[in-house]
Scaffold this active site. Structure first.
Site, PDB file in Angstrom:
ATOM      1  CE  LYS A   1      -4.055  -2.092   0.223  1.00 27.04           C
ATOM      2  NZ  LYS A   1      -5.047  -2.020  -0.847  1.00 27.04           N
TER       3      LYS A   1
ATOM      4  CB  SER B   1       0.101  -8.056  -1.062  1.00 23.28           C
ATOM      5  OG  SER B   1      -0.717  -8.896  -0.276  1.00 23.28           O
TER       6      SER B   1
ATOM      7  CD  GLU C   1     -10.093   3.743   0.629  1.00 21.19           C
ATOM      8  OE1 GLU C   1     -10.066   4.961   0.411  1.00 21.19           O
ATOM      9  OE2 GLU C   1      -9.266   2.952   0.126  1.00 21.19           O
TER      10      GLU C   1
HETATM   11  C1  LIG Z   1      -1.555  -6.947   2.701  1.00 22.21           C
HETATM   12  C2  LIG Z   1      -2.672  -6.667   1.751  1.00 22.21           C
HETATM   13  N1  LIG Z   1      -2.724  -7.335   0.587  1.00 22.21           N
HETATM   14  C3  LIG Z   1      -3.707  -7.140  -0.321  1.00 22.21           C
HETATM   15  C4  LIG Z   1      -4.726  -6.243  -0.058  1.00 22.21           C
HETATM   16  C5  LIG Z   1      -5.802  -6.074  -1.088  1.00 22.21           C
HETATM   17  O1  LIG Z   1      -5.728  -4.879  -1.768  1.00 22.21           O
HETATM   18  P1  LIG Z   1      -5.380  -4.775  -3.313  1.00 22.21           P
HETATM   19  O2  LIG Z   1      -6.240  -5.780  -4.028  1.00 22.21           O
HETATM   20  O3  LIG Z   1      -5.700  -3.390  -3.661  1.00 22.21           O
HETATM   21  O4  LIG Z   1      -3.943  -5.104  -3.486  1.00 22.21           O
HETATM   22  C6  LIG Z   1      -4.729  -5.512   1.144  1.00 22.21           C
HETATM   23  C7  LIG Z   1      -5.792  -4.535   1.430  1.00 22.21           C
HETATM   24  O5  LIG Z   1      -5.912  -3.991   2.481  1.00 22.21           O
HETATM   25  C8  LIG Z   1      -3.672  -5.737   2.071  1.00 22.21           C
HETATM   26  O6  LIG Z   1      -3.620  -5.078   3.241  1.00 22.21           O
END
Ligand SMILES: Cc1ncc(COP(=O)(O)O)c(C=O)c1O
Length: 400
Positions: A103, A386, A125
């Site tokens: 993020k 992620s 948000e």
């Molecule tokens: C660690 C992590 N991975 C994935 C996501 C999913 O978001 P996005 O699909 O925008 O990558 C989030 C959302 O809060 C997250 O905190």
């Protein structure tokens, strides 16, 4: 590449140009906002287009991503889990960034943009709290006031991140409407933006929302895919992996990852939560200012999503993913909470990596697909991890 062309110009991540028309990805995207927000969206669009074409803006973002966030993040071959699964699995380690998830890439881009636009306050948000923490961090770094809207239910399950945001000086506003999760936080943040456009910038956390957000957020996240592409070229005999896998909530880490590989033969796979599977189980509709696949009933009422991972607990998905799915360029699959928990434990035990429950969705699908032959033996798989799992420890403690 022909199938990626629309009206003669690429509209998906093959290059950095804006999507055609009012932010259209095929029939998806667009800008469905109240009239009062149209000038604000137009201003963001103009400012982003200018900034993205400005080498000085790019250099400043690159600098902050390297000396503050810790980029480039490593590409880690995971030997023990790979051996167990009979494949060659590499993890793109967004969990190792400052604040613990991808993020921050998007937030720093948007916060620098907000400062360039003369805004003094950030609105955001959050669901899992990772976007909220990243925005609070950017606010502190750049000396901007920060207000984060968060569903009451997510406040309960993500107390660590709520505390982090407050420590960083942000105001956290509990949202008590609807399912009290990410969808409602997003609605409330947009409602608030209408009243505060003069001095505030809406820092949206995923590749969704009205144009230009899906395009802009993908561009700020493409650093994941671009780095991974270079790292794969240096690591893999074949240069590119056979599979590129990422979890999909709103779709930003997947969009950024896919951007680096969309023009390669790699199979792109987005993994949704079974209870929040807008592409796999949804239909076309409008939510939060954009047209895409959404979960809705026969009357067009948005239905509630559910996932053990609060960042995937969202009944829509970014428009680029709906388009990539229609084109057949990416496929979208689902995993359930039980598979996610098992994958979280397995990655921890085999590799010493405690990942976020969101990221564990991607791991869970790879484990299943290697087991049933969807991923053939010896295939190479590049998976974007992620985020890190610290925020989910209380959920995991409760469930253990
Ligand atoms: C660690 C992590 N991975 C994935 C996501 C999913 O978001 P996005 O699909 O925008 O990558 C989030 C959302 O809060 C997250 O905190």
């Amino acid at each position: 590449m022909d199938q990626l062309l629309h009206a003669g110009r690429p509209v998906v991540a093959a290059d950095s140009r804006p999507p055609v028309g009012l932010g259209r990805f095929g029939e998806y995207g667009g800008r469905f906002v109240p009239e009062s927000l149209v000038p604000a969206c137009e201003e963001v669009e103009r400012a982003f287009a200018e900034a993205w074409a400005d080498p000085l803006f790019r250099a400043e973002l690159h600098q902050v991503l390297s000396i503050y966030v810790g980029r480039p993040t490593p590409l880690t071959p995971v030997a023990r889990l790979s051996a167990e699964l009979g494949i060659n699995l590499l993890l793109k380690r967004e969990d190792l960034t400052h604040t613990g998830s991808h993020k921050i890439n998007n937030v720093l881009g948007q916060a620098l943009l907000a400062r360039r636009m003369g805004r003094r306050r950030l609105i955001a948000e959050t669901g899992a709290g990772q976007h909220g923490v990243a925005t609070a961090t950017a606010g502190a770094l750049l000396g901007m006031a920060t207000t984060v809207f968060m569903g009451e239910r997510d406040i309960e399950r993500q107390q660590l991140n709520v505390f982090r945001m407050k420590m960083l000086g942000a105001e956290v506003v509990p949202v008590t409407s609807g399912s009290r999760t990410l969808k409602d936080a997003c609605s409330e943040a947009m409602r608030h933006w209408v009243t505060a456009v003069e001095d505030s910038y809406y820092c949206l956390g995923s590749a969704m929302g009205p144009h230009p957000y899906p395009w802009m957020v993908r561009e700020f996240q493409r650093v994941i895919g671009d780095e991974a592409r270079t790292q794969c070229a240096a690591t893999l005999r074949t240069g590119t992996p056979d599979f590129v896998v990422a979890c999909v909530g709103g779709g930003s880490n997947a969009a950024g990852t896919f951007a680096g590989f969309v023009d390669t033969p790699a199979r792109l796979v987005g993994v949704e939560a079974a209870g929040g599977a807008a592409i796999s189980a949804g239909s076309t509709g409008v939510l939060h200012g954009f047209r895409s696949k959404v979960l809705q009933d026969a009357h067009g009422q948005i239905t509630e999503a559910h996932s053990i991972a609060p960042g995937l607990d969202y009944p829509g998905v970014g428009p680029e993913h709906a388009y990539l799915a229609d084109l057949g360029r990416a496929s979208y699959v689902t995993v359930d909470d039980a598979e996610v928990l098992a994958a979280t434990h397995r990655l921890a035990r085999t590799e010493g990596i405690l990942c976020a429950l969101e990221s564990a969705h991607a791991v869970a699908w790879v484990i299943r697909a290697a087991g049933d032959g969807t991923i053939p033996p010896a295939a190479t798989v590049m998976l974007t991890l992620s985020g890190r799992g610290d925020k989910d420890m209380s959920t995991l403690m409760e469930l253990s």
